[in-house]
Design a protein around this motif. Sequence first.
Motif, mmCIF file in Angstrom:
data_model
loop_
_atom_site.group_PDB
_atom_site.id
_atom_site.type_symbol
_atom_site.label_atom_id
_atom_site.label_comp_id
_atom_site.label_asym_id
_atom_site.label_seq_id
_atom_site.Cartn_x
_atom_site.Cartn_y
_atom_site.Cartn_z
ATOM 1 N N ARG A 76 0.851 -1.244 0.169
ATOM 2 C CA ARG A 76 0.100 -0.013 -0.012
ATOM 3 C C ARG A 76 0.904 1.191 -0.031
ATOM 4 N NH1 ARG A 76 -5.250 -1.175 0.897
ATOM 5 N NH2 ARG A 76 -5.662 -3.199 1.906
ATOM 6 N N SER A 93 -2.528 7.124 -0.796
ATOM 7 C CA SER A 93 -3.929 6.946 -0.309
ATOM 8 C C SER A 93 -4.570 5.647 -0.405
ATOM 9 C CB SER A 93 -4.627 8.165 -0.718
ATOM 10 O OG SER A 93 -4.743 7.991 -2.152
ATOM 11 N N ASP A 94 -3.821 4.654 -0.794
ATOM 12 C CA ASP A 94 -4.450 3.111 -1.004
ATOM 13 C C ASP A 94 -5.265 2.653 -0.200
ATOM 14 O OD1 ASP A 94 -3.046 3.406 -3.455
ATOM 15 O OD2 ASP A 94 -1.697 1.718 -3.080
ATOM 16 N N SER A 97 -7.119 4.333 2.465
ATOM 17 C CA SER A 97 -8.260 5.009 2.604
ATOM 18 C C SER A 97 -9.190 4.858 1.257
ATOM 19 C CB SER A 97 -8.261 6.426 2.737
ATOM 20 O OG SER A 97 -7.455 7.100 1.597
ATOM 21 N N LYS A 98 -8.672 4.263 0.094
ATOM 22 C CA LYS A 98 -9.454 4.143 -0.989
ATOM 23 C C LYS A 98 -9.661 2.688 -1.334
ATOM 24 C CE LYS A 98 -8.217 8.378 -3.233
ATOM 25 N NZ LYS A 98 -7.574 8.888 -4.385
ATOM 26 N N ASN A 99 -9.251 1.711 -0.362
ATOM 27 C CA ASN A 99 -9.198 0.245 -0.552
ATOM 28 C C ASN A 99 -8.532 -0.288 -1.635
ATOM 29 O OD1 ASN A 99 -9.831 -2.201 0.631
ATOM 30 N ND2 ASN A 99 -11.771 -2.262 -0.567
ATOM 31 N N LEU A 100 -7.220 0.156 -1.839
ATOM 32 C CA LEU A 100 -6.551 -0.081 -3.115
ATOM 33 C C LEU A 100 -5.251 -0.906 -2.796
ATOM 34 C CD1 LEU A 100 -6.641 3.206 -5.314
ATOM 35 C CD2 LEU A 100 -8.076 1.018 -5.677
ATOM 36 N N TYR A 101 -4.600 -1.627 -3.762
ATOM 37 C CA TYR A 101 -3.358 -2.431 -3.178
ATOM 38 C C TYR A 101 -2.432 -2.065 -4.475
ATOM 39 C CZ TYR A 101 -0.845 -5.918 -0.423
ATOM 40 O OH TYR A 101 -0.055 -6.541 0.277
ATOM 41 N N THR A 102 -1.235 -1.481 -4.143
ATOM 42 C CA THR A 102 -0.269 -1.180 -5.338
ATOM 43 C C THR A 102 0.562 -2.764 -5.773
ATOM 44 O OG1 THR A 102 -0.116 0.983 -4.571
ATOM 45 C CG2 THR A 102 1.563 0.120 -5.923
#
Length: 180
Positions: free
Chosen positions: A138, A141-142, A144-149
């Motif tokens: 992560r 802002s991953d 808080s946006k429910n993202l994964y890099t």
Amino acid sequence: MIDDLGFMEGKIEGVLTRRIKNKIATDFLAAIIAATPGTLDTNLTAGQLATKTRHIFPVIYNDVLNRKGYALNLWAMNAPDYGKAFNDLDASCDTAWFDMYNPIILPSSAVATGKVLAVDTSLFPIYIYKDVTIQLGRSGSDLSKNLYTLRGEARVAWNIAGECLNAFFYDTIADVITQA
């Protein structure tokens, strides 16, 4: 999945690594094909007549070995031709050559339907400066946006020129059968 992020990261890393390596291999084969539109510069002279797709392997191998001195050991065909090559089994099909040389024959989308590509891998002009690495995590802002890099990287180059082009064969299966 949230309880076992390590397991999921391992799975994702494995799939991405395989996909990146497949893309590199497909691009490499496409570059070989572009550099060698047809390396059948003279008629095949091998003694065995090729009448079926499966018969072309020893004919091509013998011809390239005798004419150019290269032992082809990696073969690629489009998936339908790959399947046809191994459906051609019959009583007249001698498998001794396959038993002696143990060729690696693979289906590949980089090879056009009706064609065969063969390579002497001892002259593979592919250079891997940095093998595939995958980074997962992560950032910014991953969370808080429910993202994964995900980041995949490899450093690869090839030089398709000179002597290595003599160690490749690319032609239509029909030409090999006709000229054998």
